[in-house]
Design an enzyme around this catalytic site. Structure first.
Site, PDB file in Angstrom:
ATOM      1  N   CYS A   1       0.841  -1.197   0.000  1.00  0.00           N
ATOM      2  CA  CYS A   1       0.000   0.000   0.000  1.00  0.00           C
ATOM      3  C   CYS A   1       0.876   1.248   0.000  1.00  0.00           C
ATOM      4  O   CYS A   1       2.019   1.232   0.485  1.00  0.00           O
ATOM      5  CB  CYS A   1      -0.873   0.037   1.243  1.00  0.00           C
ATOM      6  SG  CYS A   1      -2.222  -1.158   1.224  1.00  0.00           S
TER       7      CYS A   1
ATOM      8  N   GLU B   1       0.730   3.874   1.802  1.00  0.00           N
ATOM      9  CA  GLU B   1       1.121   4.327   3.140  1.00  0.00           C
ATOM     10  C   GLU B   1       2.374   3.593   3.603  1.00  0.00           C
ATOM     11  O   GLU B   1       3.293   4.182   4.178  1.00  0.00           O
ATOM     12  CB  GLU B   1      -0.008   4.070   4.151  1.00  0.00           C
ATOM     13  CG  GLU B   1      -1.277   4.854   3.889  1.00  0.00           C
ATOM     14  CD  GLU B   1      -2.248   4.125   2.957  1.00  0.00           C
ATOM     15  OE1 GLU B   1      -1.799   3.365   2.075  1.00  0.00           O
ATOM     16  OE2 GLU B   1      -3.461   4.343   3.103  1.00  0.00           O
TER      17      GLU B   1
ATOM     18  N   CYS C   1      -6.467   1.100   4.702  1.00  0.00           N
ATOM     19  CA  CYS C   1      -6.912  -0.246   5.097  1.00  0.00           C
ATOM     20  C   CYS C   1      -6.473  -0.524   6.535  1.00  0.00           C
ATOM     21  O   CYS C   1      -5.646   0.195   7.112  1.00  0.00           O
ATOM     22  CB  CYS C   1      -6.353  -1.299   4.139  1.00  0.00           C
ATOM     23  SG  CYS C   1      -4.599  -1.651   4.349  1.00  0.00           S
TER      24      CYS C   1
ATOM     25  N   CYS D   1      -2.709  -0.833   7.105  1.00  0.00           N
ATOM     26  CA  CYS D   1      -1.997   0.458   7.105  1.00  0.00           C
ATOM     27  C   CYS D   1      -2.258   1.230   8.395  1.00  0.00           C
ATOM     28  O   CYS D   1      -1.375   1.919   8.904  1.00  0.00           O
ATOM     29  CB  CYS D   1      -2.407   1.297   5.903  1.00  0.00           C
ATOM     30  SG  CYS D   1      -1.703   0.656   4.383  1.00  0.00           S
TER      31      CYS D   1
HETATM   32  N1  THU Z   1      -4.250   0.558  -1.223  1.00  0.00           N
HETATM   33  C1  THU Z   1      -3.371   1.452  -0.681  1.00  0.00           C
HETATM   34  O1  THU Z   1      -2.343   1.766  -1.278  1.00  0.00           O
HETATM   35  N2  THU Z   1      -3.674   1.984   0.525  1.00  0.00           N
HETATM   36  C2  THU Z   1      -4.782   1.666   1.251  1.00  0.00           C
HETATM   37  O2  THU Z   1      -4.912   2.089   2.379  1.00  0.00           O
HETATM   38  C3  THU Z   1      -5.828   0.832   0.662  1.00  0.00           C
HETATM   39  C4  THU Z   1      -5.468   0.147  -0.592  1.00  0.00           C
HETATM   40  C5  THU Z   1      -3.928  -0.039  -2.519  1.00  0.00           C
HETATM   41  C6  THU Z   1      -3.581  -1.491  -2.444  1.00  0.00           C
HETATM   42  C7  THU Z   1      -3.872  -1.951  -3.829  1.00  0.00           C
HETATM   43  O3  THU Z   1      -2.735  -1.690  -4.633  1.00  0.00           O
HETATM   44  C8  THU Z   1      -4.979  -1.024  -4.300  1.00  0.00           C
HETATM   45  O4  THU Z   1      -5.020   0.046  -3.383  1.00  0.00           O
HETATM   46  C9  THU Z   1      -6.350  -1.674  -4.351  1.00  0.00           C
HETATM   47  O5  THU Z   1      -6.657  -2.245  -3.158  1.00  0.00           O
END
Ligand code: THU
Length: 158
Positions: A72, A74, A108, A111
């Protein structure tokens, strides 16, 4: 006995951002979206961090054909700050996505746990800014998004 937790946050009108830090963070995060590697989800996410030196560090999500290996935004940004600017406190983070029709873009659970560890290790709060369509949602601490979180054997106080 029944108790309640209250979560307060500020809504910042994107047409009228008074805080210069927030303007800088928004520009940095939106600029970093281009570096998202997200061929699987097609969902670009970027996080920008303001350090107490005034420096901004940012990162974008990096996906993988093996989905559990996706990183992610973050996690990319916070790990970059810890590695490239060790010892610097993180004051604020702003998270943007390429699709702002859903609001706000929320980190999420994993994170939230990662950010909580950064708050604990630096022993000070990190302001969390989530970019939505018309507003930026500003929380005083990750504790607002992860109340009663796990922190090494004890509950974080709400
Ligand atoms: N994702 C993030 O980068 N941060 C989050 O807090 C939620 C999800 C990304 C992970 C994945 O690459 C995409 O979003 C779809 O879930």
């Amino acid at each position: 006995m029944r108790e309640q937790l209250l979560i307060e946050y500020d809504k910042i009108d994107k047409q009228n951002i008074l805080d210069e830090d927030v303007r800088r963070l928004l520009a940095a995060a939106r600029g970093r979206l281009a570096d998202s590697y997200s061929p699987y989800s097609k969902f670009r996410v970027a996080a920008a961090l303001l350090l107490d030196s005034g420096e901004i560090i940012s990162g974008a999500n990096q996906e993988n054909a093996a989905f559990p290996s996706c990183l992610c935004a973050e996690q990319v940004a916070f790990a970059a700050a810890a590695s490239q600017a060790p010892g610097q406190k993180i004051l604020k983070t702003l998270i943007s996505t390429s699709s702002l029709e859903h609001e706000p873009a929320a980190p999420c659970g994993n994170c939230r746990q990662v950010i909580a560890e950064f708050e604990n290790r630096q022993d000070s709060s990190i302001v969390i800014l989530l970019e939505g369509k018309d507003f930026i949602y500003q929380f005083d601490s990750i504790k607002s998004l992860l109340p009663l979180g796990f922190a090494g054997g004890h509950f974080m106080h709400p």
